[in-house]
Design an enzyme around this catalytic site. Structure first.
Site, PDB file in Angstrom:
ATOM      1  CG  ASP B  15      -2.592 -18.212 -17.828  1.00 32.38           C
ATOM      2  OD1 ASP B  15      -2.074 -18.688 -16.824  1.00 32.38           O
ATOM      3  OD2 ASP B  15      -3.810 -17.993 -17.935  1.00 32.38           O
ATOM      4  CG  ASP B 115      -1.095 -22.779 -16.536  1.00 35.16           C
ATOM      5  OD1 ASP B 115       0.040 -22.466 -16.177  1.00 35.16           O
ATOM      6  OD2 ASP B 115      -2.122 -22.333 -16.009  1.00 35.16           O
ATOM      7  CD  GLU B 116       1.918 -18.333 -16.594  1.00 41.76           C
ATOM      8  OE1 GLU B 116       1.375 -17.228 -16.516  1.00 41.76           O
ATOM      9  OE2 GLU B 116       2.855 -18.671 -15.854  1.00 41.76           O
TER      10      GLU B 116
END
Lengths: 107, 432
Positions: B15, B115-116
């Site tokens: 992340d 974002d992961e």
């Protein structure tokens, strides 16, 4: 990054000026500044309008990104921009380097 | 618990720490962990402004959290407020995933959100280090050096362990790395009493568990799974597995959703009370949704309309909105779909103020040409069909606002202002 990218300094400066002119409202007790950032990660030069009203939050608004790492081009853009605006330019992350053309320190 | 038959792999859940704020910091030559940056969306429908992301320092010094409102952010000169640039974040996410592909095969990389990403390192981790932690460190440094961003890595034997290690350990770890195994789950996870902090447990589920006398992950792990399943349904069984760190999902065999559907929704910039204004927006959303569906050569056999009331406009019986659907002969014609939606709206709306509208199209099938209706003028029908196609083509070629209904210029229309947004927020400057 491969390929030849043609950058017209005048055109870039006009675009930056057009965007900053909209943001520059000349208020009292307010500092306006153009940040020019040497972005080593993106390999670009980034322009931001930094607006700081006294005792208030600062704002930083993206103006433009030059997709090049060539200082010569940046110098031409900056010179063209300086003819249009008196706002101070703040150079970030350039280290101790001279402009290729004028041989002055970048600061 | 006998774990021998459970899948034993090696998964990384990676992340980006305060992704949007970090990207903006890096672009300004600032260190993402030291800068005090707040990414604030000032799109029409966010009211005074909505915090999309705050840098770690902004969170620490001023207690600013994501989705804070503008008035909750202190007016302190140390804070730098920046507008979002959604397109930039998408580009950065693609770059990061490109780096990940150097560590896993393409089919072992599963982007999970903006974002992961989940990396199935089972087969490849030994190529890059002696321990999983060393490999994680290596990937972190790589992204730090190439993009200026800090990443957090959760390591687990299956995806859920990696996710738990990320959320519960890595985010508080000095090296930003956390690791869980079947053996360490009881020691690391069971003491947790704040159930909402665990992935997949929301506040409603947490409240439900509390009512059942389950106040910690240890309690959850020691209940009778069959009783829990009887009480909570399938979710009960899943929660029990979660407490033991068990996850049998096979990411490679992800099944597509049984029934696909298209939907769009939006939060309105203010409370809408006038019928013509509300209907205008319903029509605009219908346009948008139908056009997405048409691009996939599909027709809808069912349309649904969801309306959320404004806080002041709640119905007398305490409802906060309504949701209704209606079958119709499969169609991809905007006029028909919009007319059906408006009928639904008029049937159920009782004058409440409205803040939220969603439109859904389901029961899809592939459009195989136009099915003429014998009760209507065939030439008219063919002309309507052609009209829609031409509009689609014009928009594909010259942008969404190349042709717009004149009604979108009327007060209340949201389409024009939203056309430039990405995911409902500012996409960034054009010609950058």
């Amino acid at each position: 990054m491969g390929g030849i990218v043609l950058i017209d300094p005048k055109q870039e400066a006009d675009l930056i000026y057009a965007r900053l002119a909209k943001l520059f409202t000349a208020q009292w007790h307010c500092r306006y500044r153009v940040d020019v950032v040497n972005d080593q990660y993106g390999q670009t030069f980034n322009f931001f309008m930094n607006i700081q009203r006294q005792r208030h939050r600062a704002r930083s608004i993206p103006l433009h990104t030059l997709r090049t790492t060539d200082l010569e081009i940046l110098e031409q853009v900056v010179n063209a921009l300086r003819q249009q605006t008196q706002l101070s330019l703040n150079f970030v992350n350039f280290g101790r380097v001279r402009w290729p053309e004028s041989q002055r320190w970048i600061h | 618990m006998d774990y021998r038959n459970e899948p034993h792999g090696l998964f990384f859940m990676i992340d980006n720490k305060s992704f949007y704020a970090s990207v903006e910091s890096a672009a300004r030559g600032l260190n993402p962990l030291r800068s005090v940056i707040v990414v604030m969306s000032e799109a029409d429908n966010t009211g005074s402004g909505l915090v999309l992301a705050a840098s770690p320092m902004a969170k620490k010094l001023f207690g600013i959290s994501n989705v804070s409102r503008q008035y909750e952010v202190p007016d302190d000169p140390r804070i730098l407020v920046v507008p979002p640039r959604m397109n930039l974040y998408i580009q950065e996410n693609l770059k990061i995933n490109k780096i990940f592909r150097e560590y896993v095969a393409d089919h072992d990389l599963f982007p999970y959100s903006i974002d992961e990403s989940i990396l199935d390192m089972t087969k490849s981790w030994r190529l890059f280090g002696r321990t999983p932690e060393e490999v994680a460190r290596r990937i972190q440094l790589r992204i730090r050096h190439e993009m200026g961003l800090y990443t957090t890595v959760g390591i687990g034997e299956n995806p859920v362990q990696a996710k738990l290690a990320l959320d519960l350990q890595a985010k508080h770890d000095h090296e930003l790395i956390g690791r869980l195994t079947y053996e360490t789950v009881p020691q690391k996870i069971w003491p947790i009493t704040k159930l909402e902090s665990v992935w997949s447990i929301g506040h409603r589920t947490a409240a439900h568990l509390q009512r059942l006398g389950i106040h910690s992950m240890r309690d959850l792990a020691s209940v009778n799974p069959y009783e829990l399943q009887a009480e909570m349904g399938v979710i009960g069984g899943q929660l029990f597995a979660l407490a033991w760190g068990i996850d049998r999902s096979q990411l490679h065999q992800l099944r597509p959703a049984k029934e696909k559907s298209w939907s769009n929704s939006q939060v309105l910039p203010r409370d809408y009370r006038a019928q013509p204004e509300i209907e205008l927006v319903i029509r605009e959303i219908a346009q948008q949704t139908t056009s997405r569906m048409r691009h996939h050569h599909q027709q809808a056999g069912c349309v649904s309309l969801g309306i959320g009331f404004a806080r002041t406009g709640e119905a007398g019986d305490g409802r906060s909105g309504f949701h209704h659907s209606c079958r119709l002969d499969p169609t991809d014609n905007v006029q028909t779909i919009a007319a059906t939606l408006l009928r639904l709206f008029r049937q159920h709306w009782e004058g409440q103020a409205i803040r939220n509208i969603s439109v859904g199209l389901s029961r899809l099938n592939t459009s195989r040409g136009l099915q003429l209706d014998i009760f209507q003028d065939p030439h008219r029908q063919i002309k309507d069909e052609r009209f829609d196609r031409v509009i689609d083509e014009l928009r594909d070629k010259f942008g969404k606002t190349a042709v717009i209904p004149a009604s979108s210029l009327m007060p209340g229309g949201t389409m024009l202002r939203r056309a430039a947004l990405v995911g409902g927020h500012n996409g960034g400057n054009s010609f950058d």
